[in-house]
Enzyme design. Sequence first.
Site, mmCIF file in Angstrom:
data_model
loop_
_atom_site.group_PDB
_atom_site.id
_atom_site.type_symbol
_atom_site.label_atom_id
_atom_site.label_comp_id
_atom_site.label_asym_id
_atom_site.label_seq_id
_atom_site.Cartn_x
_atom_site.Cartn_y
_atom_site.Cartn_z
ATOM 1 N N ASP A 119 82.315 53.636 -8.314
ATOM 2 C CA ASP A 119 81.932 53.344 -6.922
ATOM 3 C C ASP A 119 81.592 54.655 -6.227
ATOM 4 O O ASP A 119 81.985 55.734 -6.685
ATOM 5 C CB ASP A 119 83.072 52.643 -6.161
ATOM 6 C CG ASP A 119 82.660 52.285 -4.732
ATOM 7 O OD1 ASP A 119 81.572 51.708 -4.545
ATOM 8 O OD2 ASP A 119 83.407 52.615 -3.780
ATOM 9 N N SER A 120 80.875 54.548 -5.110
ATOM 10 C CA SER A 120 80.575 55.743 -4.329
ATOM 11 C C SER A 120 81.861 56.359 -3.760
ATOM 12 O O SER A 120 81.865 57.526 -3.391
ATOM 13 C CB SER A 120 79.630 55.389 -3.181
ATOM 14 O OG SER A 120 80.247 54.436 -2.341
ATOM 15 N N GLY A 179 75.248 54.125 1.140
ATOM 16 C CA GLY A 179 74.510 53.068 1.840
ATOM 17 C C GLY A 179 73.249 53.483 2.565
ATOM 18 O O GLY A 179 72.205 52.845 2.425
ATOM 19 N N CYS A 219 80.100 48.645 -6.962
ATOM 20 C CA CYS A 219 79.443 49.110 -5.745
ATOM 21 C C CYS A 219 78.160 48.302 -5.590
ATOM 22 O O CYS A 219 77.320 48.295 -6.504
ATOM 23 C CB CYS A 219 79.121 50.595 -5.886
ATOM 24 S SG CYS A 219 78.148 51.277 -4.537
ATOM 25 N N THR A 234 75.748 48.763 -3.399
ATOM 26 C CA THR A 234 74.583 49.601 -3.134
ATOM 27 C C THR A 234 74.007 50.124 -4.449
ATOM 28 O O THR A 234 72.795 50.084 -4.678
ATOM 29 C CB THR A 234 74.972 50.770 -2.203
ATOM 30 O OG1 THR A 234 75.679 50.218 -1.078
ATOM 31 C CG2 THR A 234 73.773 51.534 -1.722
ATOM 32 N N GLU A 254 86.190 55.278 4.643
ATOM 33 C CA GLU A 254 86.313 56.570 3.946
ATOM 34 C C GLU A 254 87.123 57.577 4.781
ATOM 35 O O GLU A 254 87.748 58.472 4.241
ATOM 36 C CB GLU A 254 84.924 57.155 3.627
ATOM 37 C CG GLU A 254 84.173 56.408 2.525
ATOM 38 C CD GLU A 254 84.737 56.636 1.115
ATOM 39 O OE1 GLU A 254 85.033 57.793 0.762
ATOM 40 O OE2 GLU A 254 84.873 55.647 0.361
ATOM 41 N N CYS A 272 79.836 44.472 0.208
ATOM 42 C CA CYS A 272 80.107 45.905 0.025
ATOM 43 C C CYS A 272 81.572 46.005 -0.336
ATOM 44 O O CYS A 272 82.416 45.407 0.338
ATOM 45 C CB CYS A 272 79.813 46.681 1.306
ATOM 46 S SG CYS A 272 80.384 48.398 1.237
ATOM 47 N N HIS A 310 83.723 48.183 0.003
ATOM 48 C CA HIS A 310 84.619 48.803 0.989
ATOM 49 C C HIS A 310 85.127 47.785 2.025
ATOM 50 O O HIS A 310 86.174 47.983 2.633
ATOM 51 C CB HIS A 310 83.893 49.900 1.763
ATOM 52 C CG HIS A 310 83.742 51.195 1.037
ATOM 53 N ND1 HIS A 310 82.964 51.339 -0.081
ATOM 54 C CD2 HIS A 310 84.283 52.418 1.279
ATOM 55 C CE1 HIS A 310 83.013 52.605 -0.488
ATOM 56 N NE2 HIS A 310 83.813 53.276 0.329
HETATM 57 N N1 DGL Z 1 81.120 50.392 -1.743
HETATM 58 C C1 DGL Z 1 79.724 50.417 -1.813
HETATM 59 C C2 DGL Z 1 79.089 49.061 -1.813
HETATM 60 O O1 DGL Z 1 79.681 48.129 -2.328
HETATM 61 C C3 DGL Z 1 78.918 51.409 -1.034
HETATM 62 C C4 DGL Z 1 79.464 52.120 0.072
HETATM 63 C C5 DGL Z 1 78.640 53.317 0.446
HETATM 64 O O2 DGL Z 1 78.829 54.341 -0.225
HETATM 65 O O3 DGL Z 1 77.831 53.223 1.367
HETATM 66 O O4 DGL Z 1 77.992 48.895 -1.334
#
Ligand code: DGL
Length: 272
Positions: A9-10, A42, A72, A74, A157, A191, A193
């Site tokens: 993941d990011s 994102g 993730c 994105t 974050e 997402c 997060h």
């Molecule tokens: N957690 C990620 C997602 O599911 C991306 C979050 C990000 O880095 O913008 O899209």
Amino acid sequence: MSAPIGIFDSGYGGLTVFREIREKLPQYDYIYLGDNGRAPYGPRDFDTIYAYTLECVRHLFDMGCQLVVLACNTASAKALRTIQQQDLPHIDPKRRVLGVIRPTTEIVGQFTQTGHVGILATIGTVKSQSYVIEIAKFFPDLKVFQQACPMWVPLVENNEHESPGADYFVKKYLDALLGQSSQIDTIVLGCTHYPLLIDKIRQFLPASVQVIAQGEIVAKSLTDYLNRHPEIEMVCSKNGKTTYFTTESTQAFDEKAAIFMGEVIRSNHLAL
Ligand code: DGL
């Protein structure tokens, strides 16, 4: 030779998916890689998200992973197809990279009565239209409404997702989504997060609207995948061990990841 399953993941968001995967499939070894140093992905353009994701997938491959899950949306929206179609054949056609969008879109139609579904996601995922395109393949009659929530990942974050200040941005994007259709009865947190904001999200929604997080869906889909692909399952090592890597400070990662995973975490730093 067998090796851990890679989870990418990011940042921290993928842990909401990983938690469910590990609960359902505790026998496997895992390497979790969070690119916290370059999150959020994102708002970034296609080329950047693709380049960052591929670089991280290559690191997981270098660590031996034969199967990598992009936890993730994105990265799944912007990089997965290119990696599967253009890169894997050169890197190693036997390795596999899976995403989180397909498993979600395959079943989303089961949840809605009105046929109006809302997707909350990053700018990148919304712009890619991946949810709209994929849902249309499985449930062509559904009406899909999307809303980008660019402030939500930074809130998570930066550990501000439970603060009173977060309420403003949670309500703002929910109002914008529900403003597109009063008939939306199912909202997908597109997402990884966003499940950290789920209590606040529910607080600002009518009780009739259900909120779908992806963790369990992806864990079930991975279980099915491993059952259907014994050649991949065979090369996944099974000692129940997890190793964490972050591209940022390990101290910050350990503190935060411990909250997600409910255990002491000692991550390693990956220099990119
Ligand atoms: N957690 C990620 C997602 O599911 C991306 C979050 C990000 O880095 O913008 O899209």
